[in-house]
Design a protein around this motif. Structure first.
Motif, PDB file in Angstrom:
ATOM      1  N   TRP A 191      16.545  -5.092 -10.131  1.00  0.00           N
ATOM      2  CA  TRP A 191      17.145  -5.005 -11.475  1.00  0.00           C
ATOM      3  C   TRP A 191      16.550  -3.820 -12.235  1.00  0.00           C
ATOM      4  CZ3 TRP A 191      21.270  -7.674 -13.154  1.00  0.00           C
ATOM      5  CH2 TRP A 191      21.651  -8.783 -12.407  1.00  0.00           C
ATOM      6  N   ARG A 192      17.465  -3.027 -12.762  1.00  0.00           N
ATOM      7  CA  ARG A 192      17.077  -1.840 -13.512  1.00  0.00           C
ATOM      8  C   ARG A 192      17.932  -1.717 -14.772  1.00  0.00           C
ATOM      9  NH1 ARG A 192      14.116   2.068 -10.537  1.00  0.00           N
ATOM     10  NH2 ARG A 192      13.757   1.410  -8.356  1.00  0.00           N
ATOM     11  N   TRP A 193      17.404  -0.926 -15.699  1.00  0.00           N
ATOM     12  CA  TRP A 193      18.165  -0.582 -16.890  1.00  0.00           C
ATOM     13  C   TRP A 193      19.019   0.648 -16.586  1.00  0.00           C
ATOM     14  CZ3 TRP A 193      18.411  -4.150 -20.440  1.00  0.00           C
ATOM     15  CH2 TRP A 193      17.355  -5.032 -20.637  1.00  0.00           C
ATOM     16  N   VAL A 194      19.979   0.913 -17.438  1.00  0.00           N
ATOM     17  CA  VAL A 194      20.917   2.011 -17.189  1.00  0.00           C
ATOM     18  C   VAL A 194      20.221   3.374 -17.167  1.00  0.00           C
ATOM     19  CG1 VAL A 194      22.996   0.853 -18.015  1.00  0.00           C
ATOM     20  CG2 VAL A 194      21.482   2.008 -19.661  1.00  0.00           C
ATOM     21  N   ASP A 195      19.019   3.484 -17.701  1.00  0.00           N
ATOM     22  CA  ASP A 195      18.291   4.750 -17.636  1.00  0.00           C
ATOM     23  C   ASP A 195      17.432   4.848 -16.385  1.00  0.00           C
ATOM     24  OD1 ASP A 195      16.297   2.955 -18.191  1.00  0.00           O
ATOM     25  OD2 ASP A 195      15.457   4.059 -19.904  1.00  0.00           O
ATOM     26  N   GLY A 196      17.526   3.857 -15.481  1.00  0.00           N
ATOM     27  CA  GLY A 196      16.799   3.860 -14.227  1.00  0.00           C
ATOM     28  C   GLY A 196      15.462   3.151 -14.268  1.00  0.00           C
ATOM     29  N   THR A 197      15.023   2.713 -15.438  1.00  0.00           N
ATOM     30  CA  THR A 197      13.741   2.029 -15.562  1.00  0.00           C
ATOM     31  C   THR A 197      13.791   0.666 -14.883  1.00  0.00           C
ATOM     32  OG1 THR A 197      13.353   3.105 -17.692  1.00  0.00           O
ATOM     33  CG2 THR A 197      11.979   1.203 -17.159  1.00  0.00           C
ATOM     34  N   MET A 198      12.754   0.336 -14.105  1.00  0.00           N
ATOM     35  CA  MET A 198      12.694  -0.966 -13.435  1.00  0.00           C
ATOM     36  C   MET A 198      12.388  -2.071 -14.446  1.00  0.00           C
ATOM     37  SD  MET A 198      10.567   0.020  -9.976  1.00  0.00           S
ATOM     38  CE  MET A 198      10.606  -1.689  -9.431  1.00  0.00           C
ATOM     39  N   VAL A 199      13.116  -3.157 -14.377  1.00  0.00           N
ATOM     40  CA  VAL A 199      12.922  -4.287 -15.282  1.00  0.00           C
ATOM     41  C   VAL A 199      11.539  -4.894 -15.091  1.00  0.00           C
ATOM     42  CG1 VAL A 199      13.723  -6.605 -15.862  1.00  0.00           C
ATOM     43  CG2 VAL A 199      15.373  -4.782 -15.439  1.00  0.00           C
ATOM     44  N   SER A 200      11.041  -4.889 -13.869  1.00  0.00           N
ATOM     45  CA  SER A 200       9.744  -5.504 -13.582  1.00  0.00           C
ATOM     46  C   SER A 200       8.593  -4.795 -14.285  1.00  0.00           C
ATOM     47  CB  SER A 200       9.498  -5.506 -12.074  1.00  0.00           C
ATOM     48  OG  SER A 200       9.503  -4.174 -11.560  1.00  0.00           O
ATOM     49  N   ALA A 201       8.823  -3.567 -14.765  1.00  0.00           N
ATOM     50  CA  ALA A 201       7.766  -2.809 -15.444  1.00  0.00           C
ATOM     51  C   ALA A 201       7.704  -3.141 -16.941  1.00  0.00           C
ATOM     52  CB  ALA A 201       7.994  -1.316 -15.248  1.00  0.00           C
ATOM     53  N   MET A 202       8.578  -4.014 -17.401  1.00  0.00           N
ATOM     54  CA  MET A 202       8.656  -4.331 -18.829  1.00  0.00           C
ATOM     55  C   MET A 202       8.730  -5.839 -19.029  1.00  0.00           C
ATOM     56  SD  MET A 202      11.380  -1.461 -20.105  1.00  0.00           S
ATOM     57  CE  MET A 202      11.067   0.278 -19.872  1.00  0.00           C
ATOM     58  N   PRO A 203       8.581  -6.300 -20.264  1.00  0.00           N
ATOM     59  CA  PRO A 203       8.762  -7.733 -20.540  1.00  0.00           C
ATOM     60  C   PRO A 203      10.167  -8.178 -20.154  1.00  0.00           C
ATOM     61  CG  PRO A 203       7.722  -6.640 -22.402  1.00  0.00           C
ATOM     62  CD  PRO A 203       8.164  -5.545 -21.475  1.00  0.00           C
ATOM     63  N   GLN A 204      10.277  -9.395 -19.625  1.00  0.00           N
ATOM     64  CA  GLN A 204      11.568  -9.921 -19.189  1.00  0.00           C
ATOM     65  C   GLN A 204      11.880 -11.219 -19.941  1.00  0.00           C
ATOM     66  OE1 GLN A 204      12.191  -9.774 -14.806  1.00  0.00           O
ATOM     67  NE2 GLN A 204      10.140  -8.817 -14.703  1.00  0.00           N
ATOM     68  N   PHE A 205      13.165 -11.417 -20.227  1.00  0.00           N
ATOM     69  CA  PHE A 205      13.586 -12.585 -21.014  1.00  0.00           C
ATOM     70  C   PHE A 205      14.767 -13.283 -20.333  1.00  0.00           C
ATOM     71  CE2 PHE A 205      11.830  -9.307 -23.827  1.00  0.00           C
ATOM     72  CZ  PHE A 205      10.776  -9.989 -24.399  1.00  0.00           C
ATOM     73  N   TRP A 206      14.595 -13.588 -19.057  1.00  0.00           N
ATOM     74  CA  TRP A 206      15.643 -14.254 -18.306  1.00  0.00           C
ATOM     75  C   TRP A 206      15.814 -15.702 -18.792  1.00  0.00           C
ATOM     76  CZ3 TRP A 206      18.827 -11.552 -15.385  1.00  0.00           C
ATOM     77  CH2 TRP A 206      18.404 -10.347 -14.801  1.00  0.00           C
ATOM     78  N   ASP A 207      17.057 -16.144 -18.723  1.00  0.00           N
ATOM     79  CA  ASP A 207      17.346 -17.542 -19.027  1.00  0.00           C
ATOM     80  C   ASP A 207      16.804 -18.415 -17.888  1.00  0.00           C
ATOM     81  OD1 ASP A 207      18.242 -19.720 -20.353  1.00  0.00           O
ATOM     82  OD2 ASP A 207      20.385 -19.232 -20.235  1.00  0.00           O
ATOM     83  N   TYR A 208      16.789 -19.709 -18.118  1.00  0.00           N
ATOM     84  CA  TYR A 208      16.213 -20.645 -17.126  1.00  0.00           C
ATOM     85  C   TYR A 208      16.914 -20.502 -15.768  1.00  0.00           C
ATOM     86  CZ  TYR A 208      14.767 -25.098 -15.065  1.00  0.00           C
ATOM     87  OH  TYR A 208      14.268 -26.068 -14.227  1.00  0.00           O
ATOM     88  N   LYS A 209      16.108 -20.307 -14.699  1.00  0.00           N
ATOM     89  CA  LYS A 209      16.549 -20.169 -13.311  1.00  0.00           C
ATOM     90  C   LYS A 209      17.463 -18.964 -13.098  1.00  0.00           C
ATOM     91  CE  LYS A 209      16.070 -25.014 -11.942  1.00  0.00           C
ATOM     92  NZ  LYS A 209      16.738 -26.181 -11.325  1.00  0.00           N
TER      93      LYS A 209
END
Length: 254
Positions: A191-209
C-alpha cells in the motif's frame, strides 16, 4: 377804658358781614376744627380692614412669587436634566457609530488579510499548510485521481492523526464513503500513497480487520483506499473496489 371799647367795636364791624349782618367764620378755624374732629367706630373699623386686606394681598403676592420662583427652578432643573440626557444619548450614538465604524474597518482589513494569508481558492479549505476540497461529483478511483491532478492537486494523503480527523470531518458532513490517495494497484499488499510514499512508513488508520482484499466477484479485488462511513475517527480506512463511484478529497500543498 374808652380805647378798649372803641377797639372792640372796630373788631365786630370788621367780622360782621355787611349784607347779612352775620359774623364771618375764619376758614382756617373751620379747617382746624374739621381736622381734629374725633373719628367714628365705622371709620376706624374700615381703616383696620383696609390694613388687613393690604397685608393679605402682600402675603398672597409673596406666596405667588415664591411659587413662580419654585416652578421656574424646577423647570430649569428639568431642562438641564433633559439637556444632559440628550448629550449622553448623542455621546452614546457617537460612540456606537465609532464602534461600528471600527468594526467595519476591522472586518474589511481582516477580510483583506485573510485573502492575503489564505492561498486557497474558493471552496477549498486551508489546513496545516495544504488546501483541501471535497468533490461534488462521484467518480471511480482512477478518474478521481485524474480530476485532482487537473486542479494541480492530488488525492488526499494522510500522514498524521490531525489530517485523519480533517478527512473524517469531510466524510462525516456528507455521510458517504470517500476516496483518498491510497492504493496497492501496482503490487498486492504494497500500500502506497499517490506520491509513491509507503504507507508502512507513516501512521496508519485502518478500520477493523482492514485491508482484507475481499473479492466481491471473480477478479474484483479491493485495491483502492477509501474512508468508510461506518468506521471511526481514528480507524476509518478501508480497501475498496476501485470501480465504485464515490466522492473524493483533493489536496494541494501551499
Amino acid at each position: 377804658m374808652v380805647m378798649q371799647e372803641e377797639g372792640y367795636r372796630k373788631f365786630n364791624q370788621e367780622n360782621v358781614n355787611e349784607d347779612t349782618g352775620m359774623a364771618k367764620l375764619d376758614v382756617f378755624e373751620v379747617q382746624d376744627s374739621h381736622f381734629f374732629r374725633p373719628r367714628t367706630c365705622c371709620e376706624t373699623l374700615l381703616r383696620v380692614l383696609q390694613c388687613v386686606l393690604l397685608a393679605v394681598c402682600a402675603v398672597l403676592l409673596l406666596v405667588l412669587i415664591a411659587m413662580v420662583t419654585s416652578k421656574f427652578w424646577h423647570v430649569s432643573q428639568d431642562l438641564q436634566e433633559m439637556k444632559s440626557a440628550i448629550d449622553s444619548l448623542n455621546a452614546s450614538m457617537l460612540s456606537a457609530s465609532e464602534v461600528n465604524k471600527g468594526k467595519s474597518q476591522y472586518l474589511e482589513s481582516g477580510s483583506t488579510q485573510d485573502t492575503k494569508k489564505d492561498p486557497c481558492f474558493e471552496d477549498w479549505e486551508l489546513f496545516q499548510g495544504s488546501c483541501y476540497q471535497l468533490s461534488e461529483m462521484e467518480e471511480q478511483w482512477d478518474d478521481a485521481k485524474k480530476a485532482c491532478e487537473s486542479e494541480g492537486a492530488h488525492l488526499m494523503i494522510i500522514t498524521s492523526l490531525e489530517e485523519q480527523r480533517q478527512a473524517w470531518k469531510f466524510m462525516r458532513d456528507v455521510g458517504v464513503n470517500i476516496w483518498i490517495g491510497l492504493h496497492d494497484i501496482d503490487e498486492e499488499g504494497d500500500w502506497r500513497w499517490v506520491d509513491g510514499t509507503m504507507v508502512s512508513a507513516m501512521p496508519q488508520f485502518w478500520d477493523y480487520k482492514q485491508p482484507d482484499n475481499w473479492d466481491h466477484k471473480k477478479n474484483r479485488t479491493e485495491d483502492c483506499g477509501s474512508l468508510h462511513r461506518h468506521g471511526s475517527l481514528s480507524s476509518g480506512w478501508n480497501d475498496d473496489y476501485c470501480m465504485e463511484y464515490y466522492r473524493y478529497i483533493c489536496e494541494k500543498e501551499v
